[in-house]
Design an enzyme around this catalytic site. Structure first.
Site: not given
Ligand code: NI
Length: 171
Positions: A46, A51, A92-93, A134-135, A138
């Site tokens: 995701g 991000q 997470c990226l 989670h997204e 963000h």
């Molecule tokens: Ni993330």
């Protein structure tokens, strides 16, 4: 294929609150394509626009094993969450090489616009439920490590700042 740069925690830009998309047009569709390319390349399940330093309410998600079932959520809204919760080990990226458990509602219902600007609703459990929450966090400027203790967060920040310096040094 255009790859976008993923911001790394504790970058302050990760705490900006994304604005709703006014119209799903060619500009937004290009952002979605670039975000999907970036997510698959990483690879990740995701990615939120925040991000990649784009502060509009856009998510791309693919929780399939084959990584060929792209889901696009524009202006996503949580319309229902289950009272039951579930602990899940998240990554997470924007927080490379770190995983930790977060407790979240087990099932959620989300309403959003698709890539053509058409409204849809999805009820999700398992990884998709975790990923959506989670997204969506963000887009509100929240990174999953903010659910953890202050001590853990401080450790993660120091480690990632050190890692960033080392990466610059290698160039
Ligand atoms: Ni993330």
């Amino acid at each position: 294929m255009a790859l976008l740069t993923v911001l790394c925690y504790p970058d302050p830009r990760l705490h900006k609150v994304a604005k709703p998309v006014a119209q799903v047009d060619a500009r937004i569709q290009k952002i979605v394509t670039d975000m999907a390319d970036t997510m698959y390349e990483a690879p990740g399940v995701g990615l939120a626009a925040t991000q990649v330093d784009i502060h509009e309410r856009i998510l791309v998600i693919d929780v399939s094993d084959s990584q060929n079932e792209l889901m696009v959520f524009i202006n996503p809204e949580l319309v229902w969450v289950s009272p039951e919760k579930k602990l899940w080990r998240e990554g997470c990226l924007s927080v490379p090489e770190y995983f930790d458990e977060v407790d979240r509602p087990a099932v959620v219902r989300v309403r959003a616009l698709d890539i053509n600007g058409k409204e849809f609703e999805v009820e999700a459990d398992g990884l998709l439920a975790v990923c959506l929450q989670h997204e969506m966090d963000h887009l509100q400027g929240k990174v999953f490590v903010e659910y953890l203790s202050m001590l853990k967060r401080t450790r993660i920040s120091l480690k990632l700042k050190k890692r960033a310096k080392e990466l610059i040094g290698e160039r």
